[in-house]
Scaffold this active site. Structure first.
Site, PDB file in Angstrom:
ATOM      1  N   LYS A  13       0.812  -1.123  -0.007  1.00 35.47           N
ATOM      2  CA  LYS A  13      -0.012   0.037   0.033  1.00 35.47           C
ATOM      3  C   LYS A  13       0.874   1.419   0.050  1.00 35.47           C
ATOM      4  CE  LYS A  13      -3.747  -2.383   2.287  1.00 35.47           C
ATOM      5  NZ  LYS A  13      -4.660  -2.736   3.574  1.00 35.47           N
ATOM      6  N   GLN A  32      -3.935  -1.700   9.809  1.00 40.10           N
ATOM      7  CA  GLN A  32      -4.138  -2.942   9.261  1.00 40.10           C
ATOM      8  C   GLN A  32      -4.674  -4.163  10.185  1.00 40.10           C
ATOM      9  OE1 GLN A  32      -3.014  -3.411   6.049  1.00 40.10           O
ATOM     10  NE2 GLN A  32      -3.622  -5.492   6.256  1.00 40.10           N
ATOM     11  N   ASP A  87     -10.356   3.307   5.468  1.00 38.89           N
ATOM     12  CA  ASP A  87     -10.891   1.883   5.238  1.00 38.89           C
ATOM     13  C   ASP A  87     -12.544   1.557   5.219  1.00 38.89           C
ATOM     14  OD1 ASP A  87      -8.695   0.107   4.816  1.00 38.89           O
ATOM     15  OD2 ASP A  87      -8.215  -0.250   6.899  1.00 38.89           O
TER      16      ASP A  87
END
Lengths: 313, 313
Positions: free
Chosen positions: B66, B110, B133
């Site tokens: 990412k 994460q 997210d």
């Protein structure tokens, strides 16, 4: 094919009619007892305030019904009637005042609101812990994540009606017809979700059909379904040919039509009741099916809000 | 039956393989150009901060990927690596600091976090406007109501991949296999929702299958589907027999297995790729299908957050 014909015959004795009025009365009685207990313990009597903007006769009837039921279960209530030309800002101020009123547990804004007012802003203005309609972004988000929340009364009523009628849902095929955010979507969410999570989902396989589902496909999905839940407002949409023998048919639709035989107004659902009851295993009538459950679950939500608020004090 | 056989033959030239890597690169290039423009206008360069708790090698690879992509599109980034034994409180404090840092546009924690930390609390701690997210209650609620929001990157990537591959969805039959809150549920929501609303839903009829859908029923729903989207992590779940000739098959699954022939580790999806490609009309490979799209849409979300924050300043 043979299996279907066999099943059909074995169900030819007609569907069991799910008596929503009786189930709702039972729930009301349970809530009444629980509130009595709650108040005996020294808690304030739960209170619901409804906001009614304008003079739509149907809305007035709905609100009156809710308030009457509140009284019977031991919830005090009050209806704030506001003029149809109230500004959005003024309405939001009224909501804010109720949000901050420690004597109010539940706030309900009867929809629809007049067109010059943004319905979404209104739904979001209600304090999350008093949002007994469950229409706020916060409560919808929590429900969608299977977290404990205030769930809209009609979807909650549909689920509760199935549970109390012992309809098997685990791993079964269900169809929800209609994708509205207040009814179809939450039902689909609760129907397919994981029973081990906080919302205690029903673990069914779910198909969501809507206005853009071709009629032939709608018929196909319905005919595979153990459970059909329809919430479209299209009278006669669900016919006998679409229903698997023995299936459970829940009719959330409610439309006022003129009876072609008598010329009088009457309420009908989405289901061709007289025909479908000949093949279904269970069926809800309109009126007297889901309607009373909505009111009962609003009481459930108001009491839930009151219990949560009492804990915080 | 004849129709199916006919279709089958007409598609016997094998499915078109949807090249997610190429589409993601294209999107990356578009974002890069747009960011260049954005910065030229005097805006600060968008910034993404990732939080990595513990030393899970897979998570490290994901985050590195990412961050590398961020650099190529012109997003500055930084990874905060925190020890596996950090307390939930300490982690929430780090998030809060980033929430208040005016130089940070996107925050990404994460997942998974270590077991002693509540994942839900972490997802909700991220400021809604930096929640790239899209896992917070607020953003899930807005998405579920078809309102503009930050949508989880994998579902958004699946939708974008279909749009850019010109897959017809309006009124089509789609199946989502898997009901996870980060992938399956949002895909089902976006697939069935109204195209006229803010999230520009795809207006498909949608069936959600999951672990409790009996295999026979799963096969039946899949065989009716114009589009199958699978996100289960069960290798080989979707076989040739389950796929309607000409259907679009999107494989979100990704599982590391040992190749029985070579003895080496390899990544596989939920779909029996070699067999299914013989009947499907379109198919995504694993790797190189949905995976790169997830990273591209995270960049999309970070830039979107940066634009929104710039407007507020």
């Amino acid at each position: 094919m043979k299996v279907n014909i066999f099943l059909h015959e074995s169900f030819s004795s007609m569907a069991e009619i799910i008596d929503g009025k009786a189930v709702a009365a039972q729930i009301g009685e349970e809530i009444r007892r629980d509130i009595e207990e709650f108040v005996k313990k020294g808690n304030r009597t739960p209170h619901l305030t409804a906001i009614l903007v304008g003079e739509d006769p149907a809305s007035q009837i709905y609100v009156n019904n809710k308030m009457k039921t509140a009284t019977t279960v031991g919830i005090t209530s009050c209806t704030k009637s506001l003029p149809a030309d109230i500004s959005e800002k003024e309405l939001l101020d009224v909501i804010d005042e109720l949000n901050n009123d420690p004597n109010v547990d539940g706030i309900l804004v009867q929809l629809p609101v007049p067109e010059h007012i943004n319905e979404r802003n209104v739904c979001n203005a209600v304090a999350r812990e008093k949002d007994v309609d469950g229409f706020s972004v916060y409560n919808v988000g929590r429900m969608s994540l299977d977290m404990d929340s205030l769930i809209p009364a009609t979807p909650l009523g549909v689920i509760e009606l199935m549970k109390r009628s012992n309809i098997e849902t685990f791993g079964k095929n269900a169809v929800v017809v209609g994708r509205s955010k207040n009814v179809g979507m939450p039902i689909a969410m609760l129907m397919h979700a994981d029973g081990r999570n906080e919302t205690k989902g029903l673990d069914a396989t779910i198909t969501i059909c809507h206005r853009f589902t071709p009629p032939k496909e709608l018929a196909k999905y319905c005919s595979m379904a153990d459970i059909i839940i329809t919430a479209t407002g299209v009278p006669g949409l669900i016919t006998k040919e679409m229903v698997k023998p023995g299936a459970c048919v829940i009719d959330v639709g409610i439309t006022r039509i003129t009876d072609p035989n008598t010329g009088k107004a009457k309420l009908v659902g989405d289901v061709d009741f007289e025909e479908v009851r000949q093949v279904a295993g269970w069926i809800t009538p309109v009126p007297g099916g889901v309607g009373p459950m909505t009111v009962a679950m609003l009481m459930h939500n108001t009491f839930k809000a009151a219990k949560n608020l009492a804990k915080c004090e």
